[in-house]
Design an enzyme around this catalytic site. Structure first.
Site, PDB file in Angstrom:
ATOM      1  N   ASN A   1       0.782  -1.238   0.000  1.00 13.02           N
ATOM      2  CA  ASN A   1       0.000   0.000   0.000  1.00 13.02           C
ATOM      3  C   ASN A   1       0.816   1.292   0.000  1.00 13.02           C
ATOM      4  O   ASN A   1       0.376   2.301  -0.530  1.00 13.02           O
ATOM      5  CB  ASN A   1      -1.028  -0.015   1.134  1.00 13.02           C
ATOM      6  CG  ASN A   1      -0.403  -0.013   2.494  1.00 13.02           C
ATOM      7  OD1 ASN A   1       0.731  -0.449   2.668  1.00 13.02           O
ATOM      8  ND2 ASN A   1      -1.126   0.480   3.476  1.00 13.02           N
TER       9      ASN A   1
ATOM     10  N   GLU B   1       4.447  -4.294  12.085  1.00 12.06           N
ATOM     11  CA  GLU B   1       3.478  -3.207  11.890  1.00 12.06           C
ATOM     12  C   GLU B   1       2.280  -3.837  11.198  1.00 12.06           C
ATOM     13  O   GLU B   1       2.333  -4.150  10.008  1.00 12.06           O
ATOM     14  CB  GLU B   1       4.077  -2.103  10.993  1.00 12.06           C
ATOM     15  CG  GLU B   1       5.266  -1.383  11.583  1.00 12.06           C
ATOM     16  CD  GLU B   1       4.883  -0.374  12.661  1.00 12.06           C
ATOM     17  OE1 GLU B   1       3.680  -0.131  12.871  1.00 12.06           O
ATOM     18  OE2 GLU B   1       5.786   0.153  13.305  1.00 12.06           O
TER      19      GLU B   1
ATOM     20  N   CYS C   1      -3.471   1.431   6.772  1.00 10.04           N
ATOM     21  CA  CYS C   1      -3.871   0.718   7.987  1.00 10.04           C
ATOM     22  C   CYS C   1      -4.369   1.648   9.083  1.00 10.04           C
ATOM     23  O   CYS C   1      -5.043   1.201   9.988  1.00 10.04           O
ATOM     24  CB  CYS C   1      -2.805  -0.244   8.453  1.00 10.04           C
ATOM     25  SG  CYS C   1      -1.382   0.583   8.944  1.00 10.04           S
TER      26      CYS C   1
HETATM   27  N1  LIG Z   1       0.784  -1.153  10.637  1.00  4.44           N
HETATM   28  C1  LIG Z   1       1.228  -0.719   9.486  1.00  4.44           C
HETATM   29  O1  LIG Z   1       2.078   0.169   9.458  1.00  4.44           O
HETATM   30  C2  LIG Z   1       0.702  -1.260   8.185  1.00  4.44           C
HETATM   31  C3  LIG Z   1       0.000  -2.450   8.081  1.00  4.44           C
HETATM   32  N2  LIG Z   1      -0.427  -2.897   6.857  1.00  4.44           N
HETATM   33  C4  LIG Z   1      -1.208  -4.124   6.761  1.00  4.44           C
HETATM   34  O2  LIG Z   1      -0.843  -4.834   5.597  1.00  4.44           O
HETATM   35  C5  LIG Z   1      -1.938  -5.537   5.050  1.00  4.44           C
HETATM   36  C6  LIG Z   1      -2.029  -5.302   3.570  1.00  4.44           C
HETATM   37  O3  LIG Z   1      -0.818  -5.446   2.917  1.00  4.44           O
HETATM   38  P1  LIG Z   1      -0.470  -6.788   2.115  1.00  4.44           P
HETATM   39  O4  LIG Z   1       0.690  -6.470   1.238  1.00  4.44           O
HETATM   40  O5  LIG Z   1      -1.685  -7.347   1.482  1.00  4.44           O
HETATM   41  O6  LIG Z   1      -0.050  -7.701   3.332  1.00  4.44           O
HETATM   42  P2  LIG Z   1       0.515  -9.198   3.358  1.00  4.44           P
HETATM   43  O7  LIG Z   1       0.660  -9.555   4.792  1.00  4.44           O
HETATM   44  O8  LIG Z   1      -0.259 -10.088   2.478  1.00  4.44           O
HETATM   45  O9  LIG Z   1       1.953  -9.075   2.668  1.00  4.44           O
HETATM   46  C7  LIG Z   1       2.951  -8.242   3.194  1.00  4.44           C
HETATM   47  C8  LIG Z   1       4.302  -8.807   2.808  1.00  4.44           C
HETATM   48  O10 LIG Z   1       4.477 -10.075   3.450  1.00  4.44           O
HETATM   49  C9  LIG Z   1       4.914 -11.030   2.494  1.00  4.44           C
HETATM   50  N3  LIG Z   1       4.504 -12.359   2.955  1.00  4.44           N
HETATM   51  C10 LIG Z   1       3.378 -13.050   2.664  1.00  4.44           C
HETATM   52  N4  LIG Z   1       3.402 -14.256   3.275  1.00  4.44           N
HETATM   53  C11 LIG Z   1       4.555 -14.319   3.984  1.00  4.44           C
HETATM   54  C12 LIG Z   1       5.146 -15.289   4.856  1.00  4.44           C
HETATM   55  N5  LIG Z   1       4.550 -16.442   5.116  1.00  4.44           N
HETATM   56  N6  LIG Z   1       6.337 -14.998   5.431  1.00  4.44           N
HETATM   57  C13 LIG Z   1       6.959 -13.829   5.205  1.00  4.44           C
HETATM   58  N7  LIG Z   1       6.446 -12.880   4.369  1.00  4.44           N
HETATM   59  C14 LIG Z   1       5.264 -13.116   3.782  1.00  4.44           C
HETATM   60  C15 LIG Z   1       4.285 -10.565   1.205  1.00  4.44           C
HETATM   61  O11 LIG Z   1       4.942 -11.133   0.103  1.00  4.44           O
HETATM   62  C16 LIG Z   1       4.476  -9.057   1.316  1.00  4.44           C
HETATM   63  O12 LIG Z   1       5.781  -8.714   0.941  1.00  4.44           O
HETATM   64  C17 LIG Z   1      -3.130  -5.028   5.805  1.00  4.44           C
HETATM   65  O13 LIG Z   1      -3.560  -5.992   6.728  1.00  4.44           O
HETATM   66  C18 LIG Z   1      -2.611  -3.801   6.549  1.00  4.44           C
HETATM   67  O14 LIG Z   1      -3.210  -3.541   7.749  1.00  4.44           O
HETATM   68  C19 LIG Z   1      -0.156  -2.214   5.731  1.00  4.44           C
HETATM   69  C20 LIG Z   1       0.541  -1.044   5.790  1.00  4.44           C
HETATM   70  C21 LIG Z   1       0.999  -0.484   7.003  1.00  4.44           C
HETATM   71  O1  LIG Z   2       2.864   5.942   6.407  1.00  2.00           O
HETATM   72  C1  LIG Z   2       1.647   5.988   6.480  1.00  2.00           C
HETATM   73  O2  LIG Z   2       0.926   6.902   6.066  1.00  2.00           O
HETATM   74  C2  LIG Z   2       0.981   4.842   7.082  1.00  2.00           C
HETATM   75  O3  LIG Z   2       1.840   4.110   7.875  1.00  2.00           O
HETATM   76  C3  LIG Z   2       0.553   4.006   6.022  1.00  2.00           C
HETATM   77  S1  LIG Z   2      -0.173   2.722   6.730  1.00  2.00           S
HETATM   78  O4  LIG Z   2       0.860   2.154   7.616  1.00  2.00           O
HETATM   79  O5  LIG Z   2      -1.231   3.257   7.539  1.00  2.00           O
HETATM   80  O6  LIG Z   2      -0.632   1.844   5.741  1.00  2.00           O
END
Ligand SMILES: NC(=O)C1=CN([C@@H]2O[C@H](COP(=O)(O)OP(=O)(O)OC[C@H]3O[C@@H](n4cnc5c(N)ncnc54)[C@H](O)[C@@H]3O)[C@@H](O)[C@H]2O)C=CC1
Ligand SMILES: O=C(O)[C@H](O)CS(=O)(=O)O
Length: 480
Positions: free
Chosen positions: A154, A250, A284
């Site tokens: 994202n 995160e 997120c």
């Molecule tokens: N707290 C934060 O700062 C943020 C959290 N997110 C969270 O990310 C999610 C959306 O992003 P996605 O890319 O769809 O997430 P995702 O968890 O599907 O993928 C994130 C990364 O993890 C990798 N991955 C997948 N399976 C794995 C495994 N078994 N072991 C190690 N790596 C693996 C993917 O290839 C990708 O590079 C949402 O749930 C969102 O809340 C997104 C942005 C910021």
């Molecule tokens: O950097 C930001 O604006 C946020 O961290 C993006 S996300 O973590 O909320 O996806």
């Protein structure tokens, strides 16, 4: 375009290898083939990162690390348009937000460049303990070694830099595994670092499917830290597999925003439309739950619906577009089923809820209940719920009724109430008179509960990417 992993500056994109196609989420045009890494490539990249740490990065002076980061920032600034267009195409993020992401990424690099020169530690008053006279003790923050950075789709540039830049500032090497949905900006970023003078073995890129390279990467004994941004299930899996490694996670959120009766409603409406629908809610800290004092509820809802319906929906690469597609059809369909689920349980759609391919129109829900998925779970989609409340106690309880706790927004002119509520909210961060979706890249950022472990925001990430080492000297004359 055909791109592959980059290990010690060499790209692995031979013809016979397995590939994955990346499509523009808006029009499904093919934009690249990525050549997938296998476990052998992964091991080679980890060995390279390990060797370069010991041969080069571990002893590279701070001013050199700072210069490389600054040069990377300047190169990125020069190529802003090219990066912004790439993000708009690979992620489907409207150009205006893609440009904003590049601007923030430049700042992250500059913060990291500055912090690289200010990794201080302290002198310990050893004479505080009986028998501690004539001893000198101090600490040093030393790099960990190999940092594995696993990033989501994202914010493919800025969330990657929140890992890469502090890791390099601290003198680590990095094994970078970007989201396979948005690999192009990651590929361009690695080249930028190398062009800026980072030793090629200090940043190695692995283009692989998470489920294939994830486990061996996280379990490898020469990886010293895993820093991950992404979904809760993957985060849990990493935590379980990482053993004794340091881990930063995160993860998700269902961020609440609270409007008390004395809030500046006009401003809050405008900001919360962006807060819920920027990048189609795939943020997120997106405003997912908006709690509005009952005295403002009707007027807030009317104005909120009206401003949401005025958003320009369309091709993310158009200058005027406010709102574009979701990352893929599966994500959009999953979000639509959550809307349908809520409606079947009594919720109402105030506007939106229409699905066409990857495009789910900005959706405002009312009459929701806490056990509906659109409230209890992370929607990560353009869906926001507007919920009336009566008392401060009630709204704090509702806001905290979640497995998540990342960031919240509180709107009131009463500073005592604002601080009281901020203290009561179970969150990693609380903004007062600002939306939950607002983030600056130098404040501590991270969650409590199942929103994660550890903090980013350059200085805080550097703390988590270094080890505190104690050195003591017995100054007794006979020993020196
Ligand atoms: N707290 C934060 O700062 C943020 C959290 N997110 C969270 O990310 C999610 C959306 O992003 P996605 O890319 O769809 O997430 P995702 O968890 O599907 O993928 C994130 C990364 O993890 C990798 N991955 C997948 N399976 C794995 C495994 N078994 N072991 C190690 N790596 C693996 C993917 O290839 C990708 O590079 C949402 O749930 C969102 O809340 C997104 C942005 C910021
Ligand atoms: O950097 C930001 O604006 C946020 O961290 C993006 S996300 O973590 O909320 O996806």
């Amino acid at each position: 375009m055909r791109i592959g992993s980059i290990i010690n500056g060499k790209e692995y994109n031979e013809e016979q290898r397995e590939t994955l196609t990346v499509y523009n989420p808006y029009n499904q045009e093919k934009i690249a083939d990525i050549v997938l890494a296998n476990v052998e490539d992964l091991n080679k990249a980890i060995e390279q990162s390990f060797d370069t740490f010991h041969s080069t990065m571990k002893t590279m002076p701070a001013y050199q690390r700072a210069n490389i980061l600054l040069k990377t920032a300047n190169l990125l600034e020069d190529r802003k348009e090219s990066f912004a267009e790439t993000i708009a195409k690979e992620a489907g993020k409207p150009l205006k937000y893609s440009r904003g992401e590049v601007d923030r990424a430049v700042q992250v690099l500059r913060f990291a460049s500055e912090r690289a020169k200010h990794i201080y530690s302290e002198v310990i008053p050893l004479d505080a303990a009986v028998g501690g006279e004539n001893r000198l003790g101090f600490t040093k923050r030393i790099p960990l070694g190999v940092v594995a950075a696993i990033t989501p789709f994202n914010f493919p540039l800025n969330l990657s830099l929140h890992k890469l830049a502090p890791a390099i500032a601290a003198g680590n090497t990095v094994l970078f595994k970007p989201a396979e949905k948005t690999p192009i900006s990651a590929y361009m970023l690695v080249q930028l670092f190398h062009e800026a003078g980072l030793p090629t073995g200090a940043l190695n890129l692995i283009m692989g499917k998470g489920e294939e390279v994830g486990d061996p990467l996280v379990q490898h004994e020469k990886v010293h830290k895993v820093t991950f941004t992404g979904s809760l299930p993957v985060g849990k899996n990493i935590r379980e597999k990482a053993g004794f490694k340091k881990v930063t996670l995160e993860l998700g959120s269902n961020s609440p925003n609270i409007l008390f009766e004395d809030a500046d409603m006009e401003q809050a409406v405008e900001d919360l439309v962006k807060g819920a629908f920027a990048f189609s809610g795939q943020v997120c800290i997106s405003a997912q739950r908006i709690y509005v004092h009952h005295s403002l509820y009707d007027s807030f809802l009317k104005e909120y619906v009206s401003q949401t319906e005025a958003l320009t929906i369309g091709n993310p690469t158009n200058e005027s577009t406010d709102f574009g597609p979701m990352i893929n059809k599966d994500a959009a369909e999953r979000a639509k089923t959550w809307i349908d689920d809520a409606v079947s349980k009594g919720a109402k759609i105030a506007t939106g809820g229409k699905l066409d391919g990857t495009m789910l129109t900005p959706t405002i829900m009312t009459e929701v209940k806490n056990d509906m998925k659109i409230i209890a779970e992370e929607v990560f989609a353009p869906i926001v719920s507007i919920i009336p409340f009566e008392t401060e106690e009630e709204v704090v309880k509702l806001s905290n009724d979640s497995i998540y706790g990342l960031q919240a927004g509180v709107f009131t002119k009463d500073i005592n109430r604002a601080l009281r509520v901020a203290n009561e909210l179970e969150m990693g961060g609380v903004w007062i008179n600002e939306i939950s979706t607002y983030r600056q890249d130098n404040h501590p950022y991270g969650g409590v509960k199942q929103s994660g472990i550890g903090r980013e925001g350059v200085k805080y990430a550097i703390d988590d990417m270094t080890e505190l080492k104690f050195i003591g000297i017995n100054l007794n004359e006979k020993r020196l």
